[in-house]
Scaffold this motif. Structure first.
Motif, PDB file in Angstrom:
ATOM      1  N   PHE A   1      13.991   1.478 -18.577  1.00 21.15           N
ATOM      2  CA  PHE A   1      14.636   1.020 -17.340  1.00 21.15           C
ATOM      3  C   PHE A   1      14.117  -0.360 -16.920  1.00 21.15           C
ATOM      4  O   PHE A   1      14.840  -1.172 -16.371  1.00 21.15           O
ATOM      5  CB  PHE A   1      14.368   1.995 -16.182  1.00 21.15           C
ATOM      6  CG  PHE A   1      14.847   3.410 -16.412  1.00 21.15           C
ATOM      7  CD1 PHE A   1      15.811   3.698 -17.361  1.00 21.15           C
ATOM      8  CD2 PHE A   1      14.328   4.458 -15.650  1.00 21.15           C
ATOM      9  CE1 PHE A   1      16.256   5.008 -17.560  1.00 21.15           C
ATOM     10  CE2 PHE A   1      14.767   5.761 -15.844  1.00 21.15           C
ATOM     11  CZ  PHE A   1      15.717   6.043 -16.801  1.00 21.15           C
ATOM     12  N   SER A   2      12.811  -0.618 -17.165  1.00 21.10           N
ATOM     13  CA  SER A   2      12.155  -1.799 -16.594  1.00 21.10           C
ATOM     14  C   SER A   2      12.698  -3.092 -17.183  1.00 21.10           C
ATOM     15  O   SER A   2      12.990  -3.175 -18.374  1.00 21.10           O
ATOM     16  CB  SER A   2      10.652  -1.740 -16.870  1.00 21.10           C
ATOM     17  OG  SER A   2      10.111  -0.601 -16.242  1.00 21.10           O
TER      18      SER A   2
ATOM     19  N   PHE B   1       8.807  -2.955 -21.805  1.00 19.31           N
ATOM     20  CA  PHE B   1       8.013  -1.712 -21.751  1.00 19.31           C
ATOM     21  C   PHE B   1       8.841  -0.495 -22.146  1.00 19.31           C
ATOM     22  O   PHE B   1       8.822   0.517 -21.448  1.00 19.31           O
ATOM     23  CB  PHE B   1       7.451  -1.483 -20.342  1.00 19.31           C
ATOM     24  CG  PHE B   1       6.211  -2.258 -20.026  1.00 19.31           C
ATOM     25  CD1 PHE B   1       5.000  -1.907 -20.601  1.00 19.31           C
ATOM     26  CD2 PHE B   1       6.251  -3.328 -19.149  1.00 19.31           C
ATOM     27  CE1 PHE B   1       3.844  -2.615 -20.301  1.00 19.31           C
ATOM     28  CE2 PHE B   1       5.104  -4.046 -18.848  1.00 19.31           C
ATOM     29  CZ  PHE B   1       3.893  -3.686 -19.426  1.00 19.31           C
TER      30      PHE B   1
ATOM     31  N   SER C   1       8.941   2.453 -23.858  1.00 15.00           N
ATOM     32  CA  SER C   1       8.148   3.443 -24.603  1.00 15.00           C
ATOM     33  C   SER C   1       9.029   4.105 -25.646  1.00 15.00           C
ATOM     34  O   SER C   1      10.223   4.278 -25.432  1.00 15.00           O
ATOM     35  CB  SER C   1       7.605   4.511 -23.650  1.00 15.00           C
ATOM     36  OG  SER C   1       6.595   3.982 -22.845  1.00 15.00           O
TER      37      SER C   1
ATOM     38  N   GLU D   1       1.063   0.859  -5.202  1.00 13.09           N
ATOM     39  CA  GLU D   1       1.404  -0.065  -4.111  1.00 13.09           C
ATOM     40  C   GLU D   1       2.718   0.330  -3.438  1.00 13.09           C
ATOM     41  O   GLU D   1       2.838   0.323  -2.219  1.00 13.09           O
ATOM     42  CB  GLU D   1       1.559  -1.488  -4.653  1.00 13.09           C
ATOM     43  CG  GLU D   1       0.255  -2.146  -5.049  1.00 13.09           C
ATOM     44  CD  GLU D   1       0.497  -3.552  -5.592  1.00 13.09           C
ATOM     45  OE1 GLU D   1       1.636  -3.885  -5.950  1.00 13.09           O
ATOM     46  OE2 GLU D   1      -0.478  -4.315  -5.654  1.00 13.09           O
TER      47      GLU D   1
HETATM   48  C1  LIG Z   1       2.039   2.353 -20.866  1.00 10.03           C
HETATM   49  C2  LIG Z   1       3.294   1.990 -20.175  1.00 10.03           C
HETATM   50  C3  LIG Z   1       4.484   2.549 -20.586  1.00 10.03           C
HETATM   51  C4  LIG Z   1       5.686   2.218 -19.946  1.00 10.03           C
HETATM   52  N1  LIG Z   1       6.851   2.785 -20.363  1.00 10.03           N
HETATM   53  C5  LIG Z   1       7.997   2.501 -19.723  1.00 10.03           C
HETATM   54  C6  LIG Z   1       9.251   3.076 -20.131  1.00 10.03           C
HETATM   55  O1  LIG Z   1       9.315   3.873 -21.081  1.00 10.03           O
HETATM   56  N2  LIG Z   1      10.352   2.744 -19.452  1.00 10.03           N
HETATM   57  C7  LIG Z   1      10.329   1.879 -18.408  1.00 10.03           C
HETATM   58  O2  LIG Z   1      11.368   1.645 -17.822  1.00 10.03           O
HETATM   59  N3  LIG Z   1       9.187   1.293 -18.011  1.00 10.03           N
HETATM   60  C8  LIG Z   1       8.024   1.596 -18.636  1.00 10.03           C
HETATM   61  N4  LIG Z   1       6.859   0.993 -18.232  1.00 10.03           N
HETATM   62  C9  LIG Z   1       6.928  -0.098 -17.255  1.00 10.03           C
HETATM   63  C10 LIG Z   1       6.462   0.244 -15.879  1.00 10.03           C
HETATM   64  O3  LIG Z   1       7.180   1.289 -15.290  1.00 10.03           O
HETATM   65  C11 LIG Z   1       6.611  -1.008 -15.010  1.00 10.03           C
HETATM   66  O4  LIG Z   1       7.927  -1.443 -15.026  1.00 10.03           O
HETATM   67  C12 LIG Z   1       5.757  -2.133 -15.470  1.00 10.03           C
HETATM   68  O5  LIG Z   1       4.422  -1.716 -15.563  1.00 10.03           O
HETATM   69  C13 LIG Z   1       5.916  -3.267 -14.447  1.00 10.03           C
HETATM   70  O6  LIG Z   1       5.184  -4.354 -14.878  1.00 10.03           O
HETATM   71  P1  LIG Z   1       5.429  -5.788 -14.219  1.00 10.03           P
HETATM   72  O7  LIG Z   1       4.260  -6.594 -14.559  1.00 10.03           O
HETATM   73  O8  LIG Z   1       6.772  -6.300 -14.636  1.00 10.03           O
HETATM   74  O9  LIG Z   1       5.470  -5.442 -12.719  1.00 10.03           O
HETATM   75  P2  LIG Z   1       6.060  -6.272 -11.522  1.00 10.03           P
HETATM   76  O10 LIG Z   1       7.502  -5.930 -11.322  1.00 10.03           O
HETATM   77  O11 LIG Z   1       5.658  -7.695 -11.651  1.00 10.03           O
HETATM   78  O12 LIG Z   1       5.277  -5.626 -10.345  1.00 10.03           O
HETATM   79  C14 LIG Z   1       3.870  -5.737 -10.201  1.00 10.03           C
HETATM   80  C15 LIG Z   1       3.484  -4.844  -9.078  1.00 10.03           C
HETATM   81  O13 LIG Z   1       4.053  -5.359  -7.873  1.00 10.03           O
HETATM   82  C16 LIG Z   1       4.540  -4.292  -7.061  1.00 10.03           C
HETATM   83  N5  LIG Z   1       5.987  -4.465  -6.838  1.00 10.03           N
HETATM   84  C17 LIG Z   1       6.969  -4.556  -7.748  1.00 10.03           C
HETATM   85  N6  LIG Z   1       8.171  -4.695  -7.153  1.00 10.03           N
HETATM   86  C18 LIG Z   1       7.937  -4.682  -5.821  1.00 10.03           C
HETATM   87  C19 LIG Z   1       8.771  -4.757  -4.685  1.00 10.03           C
HETATM   88  N7  LIG Z   1      10.087  -4.909  -4.795  1.00 10.03           N
HETATM   89  N8  LIG Z   1       8.156  -4.699  -3.470  1.00 10.03           N
HETATM   90  C20 LIG Z   1       6.820  -4.570  -3.354  1.00 10.03           C
HETATM   91  N9  LIG Z   1       5.988  -4.479  -4.417  1.00 10.03           N
HETATM   92  C21 LIG Z   1       6.537  -4.531  -5.636  1.00 10.03           C
HETATM   93  C22 LIG Z   1       4.279  -3.005  -7.806  1.00 10.03           C
HETATM   94  O14 LIG Z   1       3.129  -2.382  -7.301  1.00 10.03           O
HETATM   95  C23 LIG Z   1       4.045  -3.435  -9.212  1.00 10.03           C
HETATM   96  O15 LIG Z   1       3.096  -2.604  -9.869  1.00 10.03           O
HETATM   97  C24 LIG Z   1       5.656   1.310 -18.863  1.00 10.03           C
HETATM   98  C25 LIG Z   1       4.454   0.745 -18.440  1.00 10.03           C
HETATM   99  C26 LIG Z   1       3.275   1.069 -19.066  1.00 10.03           C
HETATM  100  C27 LIG Z   1       2.002   0.460 -18.594  1.00 10.03           C
END
Ligand SMILES: Cc1cc2nc3c(=O)[nH]c(=O)nc-3n(C[C@H](O)[C@H](O)[C@H](O)COP(=O)(O)OP(=O)(O)OC[C@H]3O[C@@H](n4cnc5c(N)ncnc54)[C@H](O)[C@@H]3O)c2cc1C
Length: 412
Positions: free
Chosen positions: A145-146, A177, A179, A393
């Motif tokens: 989804f991400s 991401f 998985s 968060e």
């Molecule tokens: C081991 C692992 C497996 C994963 N597997 C999958 C998967 O199978 N499918 C999938 O879809 N994703 C998966 N993910 C992704 C996960 O769900 C997150 O999408 C990903 O960690 C987000 O990383 P980012 O740096 O882009 O976060 P960012 O979007 O940059 O966000 C960073 C932080 O800011 C905060 N934040 C984000 N958006 C907002 C908002 N609108 N308002 C306020 N705060 C906010 C949150 O706390 C977030 O943690 C996986 C992640 C990990 C670590």
């Protein structure tokens, strides 16, 4: 059952016979998963052997409704089984979440949602196809989804789009991401129906075959923890999928996300399992009972006893909130149940890491060597609170806002 202190539910929690049997089944696979976990972690490779075991045990169909040939587990049963697997291999449990929820959301969860008779009939036709692939062919589904935008947090439409074409849809975009990348037979992608203005209400949930022309997997995968999930990047370039690829009818994912909030708690069981494993390891280590280590006892020191007590208190707080949250899970839960779900998710993810940290401090230097599982549990546990849509968060964010504002209220 193994020692009930190290089980997900303890010895007195009310389980039905099906749940008991499923926990026993998961526990019976566990020791082999635990043995293989070090290699998957070291290599950052997918746990294929564990999936062969899950398939042979009939657990790929855990959340497939019984009338489609599965075991018909609801969210509560799924969560208890998933947490049990999490005690043995975090990466297997976390990826199993993606597969099992790909079955649960179009299944028991969708049955609670409003659909027109035509939508219901179409959904039944489509999900029969997805379920048959799993039950008959042993297919594995992922949930990418991400996108690195606000979409996975539920705050913006997905940038991956699906354009209506003859006989189906053309998917374009990127998922990060993902998985199970390279291991899944189908990727259950959330995308937005391409219209002049993208809307979250037009979210589509489509299963894209792993071998579809136009789908590619890029980037490397060398993370801190959960290395066996192999969560690389997917690119979609004019990928055609037929109508039956839909895992929920148009508009229904948006309804699910609004009305069935506990659907977003399903990553947390993995991390409860990790917390239990760290606690169990600590007790065994301090008692001098860890295999491969000299039988040195460290349990006589009062500071160690206090640390174990603190870990148990944290674990019991976490486990109790987890089980209470599962009792609340339903369509249209009342506000207090929704707030409790955020609190449970926050607590499980944060406490899992805190318990692993205490375990390392208490057991000491030798316990963090790579020959023992604790350092992997510690690294894996760090990932939970980063996972969208309910990161630690965002849980705090939602609790604070929803506690202080009723729907429709503003300060303007
Ligand atoms: C081991 C692992 C497996 C994963 N597997 C999958 C998967 O199978 N499918 C999938 O879809 N994703 C998966 N993910 C992704 C996960 O769900 C997150 O999408 C990903 O960690 C987000 O990383 P980012 O740096 O882009 O976060 P960012 O979007 O940059 O966000 C960073 C932080 O800011 C905060 N934040 C984000 N958006 C907002 C908002 N609108 N308002 C306020 N705060 C906010 C949150 O706390 C977030 O943690 C996986 C992640 C990990 C670590």
């Amino acid at each position: 059952m193994s020692d009930p202190r190290y089980s997900v539910v303890g010895s007195t929690y009310p389980l039905d016979s099906k749940q008991r049997a499923l926990i026993e089944l998961a526990d019976s696979l566990g020791p082999r998963f635990a043995e293989r976990a070090e290699r998957y972690d070291r290599e950052a490779s997918f746990p294929h052997e564990n999936y062969a075991d899950l398939r042979a045990a009939g657990l790929l169909g855990l959340c497939v409704p019984e009338r489609f040939g599965g075991r018909g587990a609801d969210l509560r049963t799924y969560s208890i089984v998933s947490a049990t697997l999490g005690k043995y291999c975090g990466a297997t449990a976390l990826t199993y979440n993606m597969h099992a929820c790909s079955m649960l959301w179009p299944g028991a969860l969708s049955d609670d949602l409003d659909m027109t008779p035509a939508q219901r009939a179409e959904h039944d036709r489509h999900r029969a196809i997805h379920y048959q692939r799993v039950i008959r062919d042993g297919a594995i589904y992922a949930q990418p989804f991400s996108e690195g935008s606000a979409a996975a947090a539920g705050r913006a439409p997905f940038g991956t789009t699906a354009t209506r074409v003859s006989g189906g849809w053309s998917v374009n975009g990127k998922k990060i991401f993902a998985s199970l990348s390279g291991a899944a037979h189908y990727y259950g992608v959330l995308c937005t129906e391409a219209k002049p203005e993208l809307s979250m209400r037009d979210t589509l949930y489509m299963a894209v075959p792993g071998n579809a022309p136009g789908l590619s997997i890029i980037g490397d995968w060398d993370p801190l923890g959960m290395r066996g999930t192999v969560s690389r990047t997917l690119l979609f370039k004019d990928v055609f999928v037929p109508d039956e690829a839909q895992m929920m009818p148009r508009g229904i994912y948006f309804q699910a996300a609004s009305r069935w909030p506990h659907m977003f708690t399903t990553l947390s069981p993995t991390y409860l399992g990790i917390a239990i494993a760290a606690y169990e390891f600590t007790v065994r280590y301090l008692r001098g009972e860890v295999e491969g280590m000299p039988p040195v006892k460290r349990r006589m020191y009062p500071t160690k006893q206090i640390a174990v007590a603190e870990m148990w208190v944290k674990l019991e707080q976490t486990r109790s909130l987890f089980l209470r949250m599962l009792e609340d899970a339903r369509v249209d839960p009342p506000k207090d149940a929704r707030l409790r779900a955020y609190a449970a998710q926050f607590s499980i993810m944060e406490n899992a890491n805190a318990i692993c940290g205490l375990a390392i401090r208490t057991c000491g230097g030798q316990s963090m060597l790579k020959s023992l599982p604790l350092e992997r549990l510690y690294r894996d546990s760090r990932c939970g609170s980063l996972m969208l849509p309910w990161t630690a968060e965002l849980c705090l964010d939602r609790i604070g806002r929803e506690a202080l504002y009723e729907p429709g209220e503003s300060d303007d």
